[in-house]
Design a protein around this motif. Structure first.
Motif, short mmCIF file in Angstrom:
data_model
loop_
_atom_site.label_atom_id
_atom_site.label_comp_id
_atom_site.label_asym_id
_atom_site.label_seq_id
_atom_site.Cartn_x
_atom_site.Cartn_y
_atom_site.Cartn_z
N ASN A 182 0.97 -0.86 -0.06
CA ASN A 182 0.20 0.04 -0.09
C ASN A 182 1.16 1.44 0.26
OD1 ASN A 182 -2.57 -1.68 0.64
ND2 ASN A 182 -2.14 -1.53 2.75
N ILE A 183 0.24 2.11 -0.09
CA ILE A 183 0.75 3.85 -0.14
C ILE A 183 1.57 4.17 1.22
CG2 ILE A 183 0.51 6.47 -0.35
CD1 ILE A 183 0.63 4.67 -2.98
N VAL A 184 2.58 4.33 1.96
CA VAL A 184 2.66 4.73 3.22
C VAL A 184 1.91 6.21 3.94
CG1 VAL A 184 5.09 3.59 2.35
CG2 VAL A 184 4.73 6.41 2.40
N THR A 185 1.59 6.14 4.83
CA THR A 185 1.11 6.57 5.34
C THR A 185 1.38 8.10 5.39
OG1 THR A 185 1.59 6.62 7.14
CG2 THR A 185 -0.01 4.96 6.81
N GLY A 186 1.08 9.19 5.36
CA GLY A 186 1.81 10.70 5.90
C GLY A 186 0.83 11.19 4.26
N GLY A 187 2.51 12.55 4.07
CA GLY A 187 2.20 13.17 3.00
C GLY A 187 2.84 13.20 2.01
N ALA A 188 3.01 14.32 1.22
CA ALA A 188 4.34 14.04 0.62
C ALA A 188 5.33 13.50 0.35
CB ALA A 188 3.44 15.36 -0.21
N LYS A 189 5.97 14.48 1.87
CA LYS A 189 7.44 14.25 2.42
C LYS A 189 7.49 12.70 2.67
CE LYS A 189 10.69 15.69 6.21
NZ LYS A 189 10.66 16.68 7.18
N GLU A 190 6.54 11.89 3.10
CA GLU A 190 6.51 10.49 3.71
C GLU A 190 6.83 9.75 2.17
OE1 GLU A 190 5.53 12.81 6.88
OE2 GLU A 190 5.01 12.82 5.09
N GLN A 191 5.79 10.45 1.61
CA GLN A 191 5.75 9.46 -0.06
C GLN A 191 7.16 9.49 -0.80
OE1 GLN A 191 2.33 9.91 -2.11
NE2 GLN A 191 0.93 9.42 -0.46
N ALA A 192 7.70 10.83 -0.81
CA ALA A 192 8.03 11.34 -1.85
C ALA A 192 9.57 9.93 -0.80
CB ALA A 192 9.16 12.32 -1.38
N THR A 193 9.53 10.41 0.51
CA THR A 193 11.04 9.59 1.22
C THR A 193 10.84 8.25 0.84
OG1 THR A 193 11.27 10.90 2.89
CG2 THR A 193 11.62 8.76 3.24
N GLN A 194 9.51 7.21 0.31
CA GLN A 194 9.29 6.00 -0.10
C GLN A 194 9.76 5.30 -1.46
OE1 GLN A 194 8.09 3.48 1.99
NE2 GLN A 194 9.51 2.39 0.32
#
Length: 422
Positions: A182-194
């Protein structure tokens, strides 16, 4: 063109012709295919019948171009798919899979605000292997190395990485946690990190350090998230002690997408130097690989990207906005003036590394209004004296500083970089 650089620029009547670009431009061991719209080459008209029919036509056009130069779809290493509506992806995938039965190239998919033809629902471009080489580059076998990493979410329609010659291409990575799917929880910063973690895991799986990346493409759904993405980005670059010493950052382009797979906020793809090469390219000493970053004061500088990064026989130019160097603001005037400013920046960068505009093999253009394309083309043609590069144009909903146009480029690099010299 610069002395010693020999590009092979070719068109076939089996695919739609366009005065604004060349269908395929080869240099060294790669071939760059211009974006193909769902246009029938015989009638010159958009095909009818919905997104599946249009996707098939885009791929048939790419196939016709590839076959016209003695290649096949099995030689494709990368495909970019631009959709008018991200909900059409499943239908496009059904068609896409039928064209790539033997293996899956790397791939990036995004929805855009507009395509450069009314009624078009999809557009695709590609990069293919060019074993015959060009000019001073000797022919080589068409041996690709296709790999997937166990620690990264897999796709039945794209390989994680495909290497050929001295470059490695990495598919767009979504912010998916491989443990959950699944997509990681959080916003754009957490998604960019993933996204960046997934790219790093792919590279570690092939024993390549993160600082071997020469170009990054970031696709955002909301331009307001760029600061958050940059906060994550700068924790990954520079990665090594040597890179930190020189402050190395890859070349980069940021594009606003109207939609991304799985409703993600961000996705990232990358191009990586591949010093070990593919047979029969000689294996290079990892410590002997030379990546040449360069900035000039004659174009805008950025703390998160290098203007141009050369490796082997290609030079990667970061996306250029129409910024007036004197004011730091968007240049005065309309799209005509803004296009000229973008191209002037690219020209300054290219000339700063002793090249000329006719050494460019591919240009990517983002516009806020595709109706402006004719005005852009009027300016565009004046910057080239020979055959025009391959090209991709998409419409986007927003650009930094409210710009109307943005451009990035790939340039032939005949001198090579040690130890992969001419």
């Amino acid at each position: 063109m610069t002395s010693g650089i020999i590009k092979n620029s070719r068109n076939t009547e089996q695919a739609p012709l366009n005065a604004a670009f060349t269908q395929t431009v080869a240099f060294s061991h790669y071939n760059n295919i211009s974006a193909q719209l769902p246009v029938d080459a015989t009638s010159g008209k958009l095909v009818e019948g919905g997104v599946k029919v249009q996707a098939a036509q885009c791929l048939a056009n790419i196939q016709a171009i590839v076959e016209s130069i003695g290649h096949g779809l099995h030689d494709v290493v990368r495909v970019n798919v631009y959709l008018q509506n991200i909900t059409d992806l499943e239908a496009v995938n059904e068609v896409y899979a039928s064209f790539f039965a033997s293996y899956q190239p790397t791939r990036t998919v995004l929805a855009v605000a507009a395509l450069p033809l009314t009624g078009a629902l999809v557009q695709m471009d590609a990069v293919i292997t060019n074993g015959e080489g060009s000019g001073t580059q000797a022919p080589c076998d068409l041996v690709k190395i296709v790999r997937n990493a166990a620690a990264v979410p897999a796709s039945t329609l794209a390989s994680h990485s495909v290497a050929f010659s001295h470059y490695n291409h990495i598919s767009a990575q979504l912010p998916i946690d491989a443990r959950t799917g699944n997509i990681v929880t959080g916003g754009a910063k957490e998604q960019a990190t993933q996204c960046l973690k997934n790219i790093k895991a792919i590279m570690e799986g092939i024993d390549v350090p993160f600082d071997d990346i020469v170009k990054i493409n970031i696709h955002l759904r909301d331009l307001a998230d760029l600061d958050a993405v940059n906060q994550a980005y700068t924790t990954f670059f520079p990665d090594s002690g040597i890179a930190r010493t020189v402050g190395y950052m890859p070349a980069r382009a940021v594009v606003v997408a109207s939609g991304l797979p799985m409703d993600a906020l961000v996705q990232i793809d990358a191009t990586v130097s591949h010093g070990d090469g593919t047979p029969p390219q000689a294996v290079e000493d990892r410590h002997g690989i030379v990546i040449k970053p360069n900035n000039t004061e004659l174009a805008p500088r950025s703390p998160v990207s290098t203007q141009t990064v050369a490796f082997s026989h290609y030079n990667n130019i970061s996306a250029q906005l129409p910024i007036d160097l004197q004011t730091g603001n968007i240049v005065a005037g309309g799209v005509h003036e803004q296009a000229r400013q973008c191209l002037s920046h690219i020209k300054a960068i290219v000339e700063s590394i002793n090249h000329v505009m006719d050494d460019i093999v591919k240009i990517n253009i983002q516009v806020s209004n595709v109706a402006d394309l004719d005005a852009i083309n009027d300016v565009y043609a004046t910057f080239f004296s020979g055959d025009l590069p391959a090209r991709t144009v998409i419409g986007v909903a927003a650009m930094p500083h409210g710009a109307l146009v943005q451009m990035d480029a790939i340039v032939s690099n005949g001198e090579g970089t040690p130890p992969a010299v001419r």
